[in-house]
Design a protein around this motif. Structure first.
Motif, PDB file in Angstrom:
ATOM      1  N   ASP A 315       0.931  -1.314  -0.060  1.00 21.91           N
ATOM      2  CA  ASP A 315       0.035  -0.019  -0.037  1.00 21.91           C
ATOM      3  C   ASP A 315       0.838   1.296  -0.144  1.00 21.91           C
ATOM      4  OD1 ASP A 315       0.961  -0.448   2.536  1.00 21.91           O
ATOM      5  OD2 ASP A 315      -1.020  -0.476   3.533  1.00 21.91           O
ATOM      6  N   ILE A 316       2.065   1.055   0.307  1.00 18.85           N
ATOM      7  CA  ILE A 316       3.053   2.238   0.258  1.00 18.85           C
ATOM      8  C   ILE A 316       3.855   2.058  -1.141  1.00 18.85           C
ATOM      9  CG2 ILE A 316       4.993   3.410   1.077  1.00 18.85           C
ATOM     10  CD1 ILE A 316       3.975   2.848   3.853  1.00 18.85           C
ATOM     11  N   VAL A 317       3.724   2.874  -2.291  1.00 20.21           N
ATOM     12  CA  VAL A 317       4.233   2.523  -3.454  1.00 20.21           C
ATOM     13  C   VAL A 317       5.242   3.823  -3.930  1.00 20.21           C
ATOM     14  CG1 VAL A 317       3.904   2.028  -6.143  1.00 20.21           C
ATOM     15  CG2 VAL A 317       2.145   1.344  -4.117  1.00 20.21           C
ATOM     16  N   ASP A 318       6.467   3.551  -4.325  1.00 19.00           N
ATOM     17  CA  ASP A 318       7.406   4.415  -4.888  1.00 19.00           C
ATOM     18  C   ASP A 318       6.727   5.196  -6.192  1.00 19.00           C
ATOM     19  OD1 ASP A 318       9.089   3.988  -3.018  1.00 19.00           O
ATOM     20  OD2 ASP A 318      10.186   2.582  -4.188  1.00 19.00           O
ATOM     21  N   PRO A 319       6.799   6.495  -6.021  1.00 14.10           N
ATOM     22  CA  PRO A 319       6.622   7.210  -7.408  1.00 14.10           C
ATOM     23  C   PRO A 319       7.449   6.645  -8.800  1.00 14.10           C
ATOM     24  CG  PRO A 319       7.957   8.835  -6.076  1.00 14.10           C
ATOM     25  CD  PRO A 319       7.633   7.384  -5.342  1.00 14.10           C
ATOM     26  N   GLU A 320       6.952   6.791  -9.722  1.00 14.34           N
ATOM     27  CA  GLU A 320       7.790   6.559 -11.126  1.00 14.34           C
ATOM     28  C   GLU A 320       9.365   7.447 -11.173  1.00 14.34           C
ATOM     29  OE1 GLU A 320       5.541   6.778 -14.996  1.00 14.34           O
ATOM     30  OE2 GLU A 320       4.052   5.362 -14.059  1.00 14.34           O
ATOM     31  N   HIS A 321       9.127   8.698 -10.879  1.00 12.91           N
ATOM     32  CA  HIS A 321      10.302   9.520 -10.981  1.00 12.91           C
ATOM     33  C   HIS A 321      10.251  10.168  -9.693  1.00 12.91           C
ATOM     34  CE1 HIS A 321      10.408   8.628 -15.156  1.00 12.91           C
ATOM     35  NE2 HIS A 321       9.138   8.902 -15.348  1.00 12.91           N
ATOM     36  N   SER A 322      11.605   9.946  -8.967  1.00 13.41           N
ATOM     37  CA  SER A 322      11.705  10.752  -7.612  1.00 13.41           C
ATOM     38  C   SER A 322      12.331  12.033  -7.747  1.00 13.41           C
ATOM     39  CB  SER A 322      12.653   9.961  -6.840  1.00 13.41           C
ATOM     40  OG  SER A 322      13.020  10.552  -5.734  1.00 13.41           O
ATOM     41  N   GLU A 323      11.560  13.103  -7.117  1.00 11.15           N
ATOM     42  CA  GLU A 323      11.925  14.488  -7.474  1.00 11.15           C
ATOM     43  C   GLU A 323      13.200  14.858  -6.613  1.00 11.15           C
ATOM     44  OE1 GLU A 323       9.307  17.447  -6.176  1.00 11.15           O
ATOM     45  OE2 GLU A 323       7.612  16.498  -7.342  1.00 11.15           O
ATOM     46  N   GLN A 324      13.858  15.794  -7.190  1.00 17.65           N
ATOM     47  CA  GLN A 324      15.121  16.437  -6.855  1.00 17.65           C
ATOM     48  C   GLN A 324      15.158  16.956  -5.171  1.00 17.65           C
ATOM     49  OE1 GLN A 324      18.186  15.883  -8.058  1.00 17.65           O
ATOM     50  NE2 GLN A 324      16.776  14.474  -9.579  1.00 17.65           N
ATOM     51  N   VAL A 325      15.906  16.699  -4.578  1.00 19.91           N
ATOM     52  CA  VAL A 325      16.259  17.228  -2.986  1.00 19.91           C
ATOM     53  C   VAL A 325      16.300  18.809  -3.357  1.00 19.91           C
ATOM     54  CG1 VAL A 325      17.251  16.996  -0.984  1.00 19.91           C
ATOM     55  CG2 VAL A 325      16.541  15.077  -2.298  1.00 19.91           C
ATOM     56  N   GLN A 326      15.928  19.708  -2.435  1.00 20.08           N
ATOM     57  CA  GLN A 326      15.903  20.937  -2.498  1.00 20.08           C
ATOM     58  C   GLN A 326      16.970  21.470  -1.244  1.00 20.08           C
ATOM     59  OE1 GLN A 326      12.352  23.018  -2.444  1.00 20.08           O
ATOM     60  NE2 GLN A 326      11.534  21.613  -4.371  1.00 20.08           N
ATOM     61  N   ASP A 327      16.462  20.892  -0.025  1.00 21.81           N
ATOM     62  CA  ASP A 327      17.123  21.235   1.225  1.00 21.81           C
ATOM     63  C   ASP A 327      17.984  19.810   1.724  1.00 21.81           C
ATOM     64  OD1 ASP A 327      16.466  23.992   1.289  1.00 21.81           O
ATOM     65  OD2 ASP A 327      14.386  22.948   1.582  1.00 21.81           O
ATOM     66  N   HIS A 328      18.688  20.193   2.723  1.00 21.84           N
ATOM     67  CA  HIS A 328      19.323  18.774   3.227  1.00 21.84           C
ATOM     68  C   HIS A 328      19.001  19.133   4.892  1.00 21.84           C
ATOM     69  CE1 HIS A 328      21.514  17.574  -0.342  1.00 21.84           C
ATOM     70  NE2 HIS A 328      21.785  18.886  -0.632  1.00 21.84           N
ATOM     71  N   GLY A 329      18.624  17.940   5.378  1.00 22.37           N
ATOM     72  CA  GLY A 329      18.222  17.609   7.008  1.00 22.37           C
ATOM     73  C   GLY A 329      17.146  18.420   7.110  1.00 22.37           C
ATOM     74  N   TYR A 330      16.043  18.675   6.248  1.00 17.73           N
ATOM     75  CA  TYR A 330      14.885  19.390   6.831  1.00 17.73           C
ATOM     76  C   TYR A 330      13.759  18.447   6.726  1.00 17.73           C
ATOM     77  CZ  TYR A 330      11.500  23.141   6.158  1.00 17.73           C
ATOM     78  OH  TYR A 330       9.903  23.908   6.272  1.00 17.73           O
TER      79      TYR A 330
END
Length: 574
Positions: A315-330
């Motif tokens: 029931d938890i499915v990965d998206p086809e394309h992962s988005e790019q990370v904008q910040d780090h550790g937020y």
């Protein structure tokens, strides 16, 4: 069960060999009574010794080839069945590994273990039997009937009375047995559950003198399993005596009427001997088919349970394309609400806060307020009902689970260690960690002293579930496992509960130096653990009752004041 058969496609060549060798072996076995009839009717009657030797030699060669083909069939059938079992176990394990925690909660570990072991074994055994017997039995049955009719069509009428009775009996017995086999597998689950609970909780059982109670619980389930097993086996056991009685009466009828036909000159002795052997082949084929029908119902029940897991989509499915990370550790929660499956009210309601790099966010609250549930939502162990959770500026539903969890170092509430060395357990966080990195992580986690005190150091063997370690030692190794990863976000789910105040303080001080640029989210019961946090989130019945620093909350927040007051009272009374 047919749904599972599609997994046999990769074994098409071996199955082809099984069918061809079974066909060839069956033809040879069906040929033997004909040769024997010729020996009696031609060789013995005419006293033709050369003919007897030639035909006898051909019988020996045919028998040897039949045996060799049977061995080859057994080899390929076993190879297919065992390979099938291995493949299904692997697919099942891979599929289960992708389940959410909700699916685990719904099915339960005991049922998962039974389905992966006992149920697959049942199906595996039936496939082995079907390839060896269920392909051979129909060939022998049809071939035997054709050759028996060709020997004497009148005498073959005996089968018209016997075969329908036998077929009806097999159908009746199997229809009675199928529901009982389904029940038997469920009761196997129950036995596994009680055994697992008894073994895992043995310390609690003994501490509260509940050994007799647990014995009674297990015996009740065991006797229930036994009674169902006896009932279904009685039904199945009744099949064989009836089959044997039918077979013997059929033989008597064949000999009786065959003797009359020989006396009348309508049949030869050799033909009667061959007819008897074909009758035995036909009846033995029916017994083999009945054995198959005995095992198939249980395998069907098992196959259904296996298919439930294979068909269950995560029931938890990965998206086809992962988005790019904008910040780090937020990390940010925006109006998040979460409800467990089947729960009347949400476990968390309208949760909103931010956790930033270089800061420690502590979560405190009474038991059952939703602290652990909240931090389990960050690695997406569960999916939320509404709202948005952002990690590094991106909605976690738009990140693959692997990419999301790569930036998180998670220390669970209950320390989980695996059998192996200390170093292997630490490398679970970072598979290529050097020995220097491992020792540095152990030092920060305040575990280096007890590790060095052991003869083999980091190569000391840890028993299953860390049975040879104390609670505090297990917690510190779990913390070291997260530290060696050097993630952007640390999640400590009440991970300091087994530590004394001094070790707790030293660990928090060491963590501050080690994780200066990372985001720390800390769940705790003790105020002393959260007192220096940059922000403290106070949870009460699944809702945020306040956010601030220690002094601010101590001054303005009633829930926090009660928590502090209760712990001060406990310490003073102690």
């Amino acid at each position: 069960m047919l749904d599972l058969m599609k997994h046999l496609k990769s074994y098409g060549l071996q199955i082809f060999f099984v069918i061809v060798f079974t066909l060839a072996g069956s033809m040879l076995e069906l040929f033997l009574p004909t040769l024997m009839a010729d020996v009696v009717d031609i060789g013995i009657v005419n006293q033709d010794i050369p003919f007897i030797l030639r035909t006898g030699g051909l019988m020996i060669v045919s028998a040897i080839f039949a045996v060799l083909l049977t061995v080859a069939v057994s080899y390929f059938a076993s190879k297919v069945a065992l390979g099938f079992g291995r493949d299904i176990r692997r697919k099942l394990f891979i599929n289960v590994e992708n389940f959410s925690l909700q699916a685990f909660d719904k099915i339960g570990p005991s049922s998962l273990i039974t389905r992966t072991t006992n149920d697959i074994k049942q199906v595996q055994d039936v496939i082995n039997m079907m390839l060896r017997m269920m392909t051979r039995a129909p060939l022998m049955l049809v071939g035997g009937v054709i050759l028996a009719v060709s020997r004497d069509s009148t005498l073959s009428l005996i089968f018209l009375g016997a075969l329908p009775v036998l077929a009806g009996l097999i159908v009746f017995v199997t229809r009675k047995a199928i529901p009982l086999f389904v029940s038997l597998q469920k009761k196997t689950d129950r036995l596994n559950l009680l055994l697992r609970e008894g073994l895992i909780g043995i310390r609690v059982v003994r501490a509260f003198n509940r050994v007799d109670y647990e014995k009674k619980r297990f015996n009740t389930a065991n006797e229930d399993f036994r009674d169902t097993g006896i009932k279904v086996n009685k039904i199945m056991a009744s099949l064989f005596p009836i089959l044997m009685i039918m077979m013997n009466f059929t033989n008597i009828a064949i000999i009786w009427f065959g003797a009359i036909r020989i006396d009348q000159g309508l049949m030869q002795v050799g033909n009667l001997m061959a007819f008897l052997q074909y009758a035995m082949m036909i009846l033995m084929s029916l017994i083999m088919l009945s054995m198959g029908f005995i095992m198939i119902p249980r395998a069907q029940a098992s196959a259904k349970r296996i298919n439930e897991l294979l068909m269950l989509q995560p029931d938890i499915v990965d998206p086809e394309h992962s988005e790019q990370v904008q910040d780090h550790g937020y990390v940010e929660f925006r109006d998040v609400t979460f409800r467990y499956v089947g729960a009347e009210r949400p476990a968390l309601e309208h949760i909103s806060f931010q956790a930033k790099p270089g800061q420690t966010t502590a979560i405190i609250g009474s038991t059952g307020s939703g602290k652990s549930t909240l931090v389990k939502l960050i690695p997406r162990f569960y999916d939320i009902e509404s709202g948005i959770i952002l990690v590094n500026g991106v909605d976690i539903k738009k990140l693959t689970q692997q990419k999301l969890r790569e930036v998180i170092g998670y220390v669970p509430q209950k320390a989980s260690l695996f059998s192996g060395t200390i170093a292997e357990n630490i490398r679970y966080g970072k598979k290529d960690a050097t020995e220097l990195e491992i020792k540095q992580a152990l030092e920060t986690a305040q575990a280096i002293d007890f590790v060095n005190s052991k003869e083999d150091g980091v190569h000391t063997i840890i028993e299953q579930a860390g049975a040879n370690l104390s609670g505090g030692q297990k917690q510190r190794l779990s913390i070291a496992r997260a530290l060696v990863r050097k993630p952007e976000i640390y999640i400590f789910d009440d991970s300091f509960s087994a530590l004394d105040y001094k070790t707790d303080a030293k660990l928090r001080h060491a963590l501050k130096n080690e994780t200066e640029e990372a985001t720390i989210i800390l769940v705790a019961q003790r105020v002393n653990t959260v007192i220096d946090a940059d922000q403290i989130i106070v949870l009460n019945e699944g809702k945020i009752a306040g956010i601030g620093k220690h002094q601010e909350l101590l001054r303005d927040n009633r829930i926090y004041q009660e928590i502090v007051s209760s712990q001060q009272t406990e310490e003073e009374s102690a």
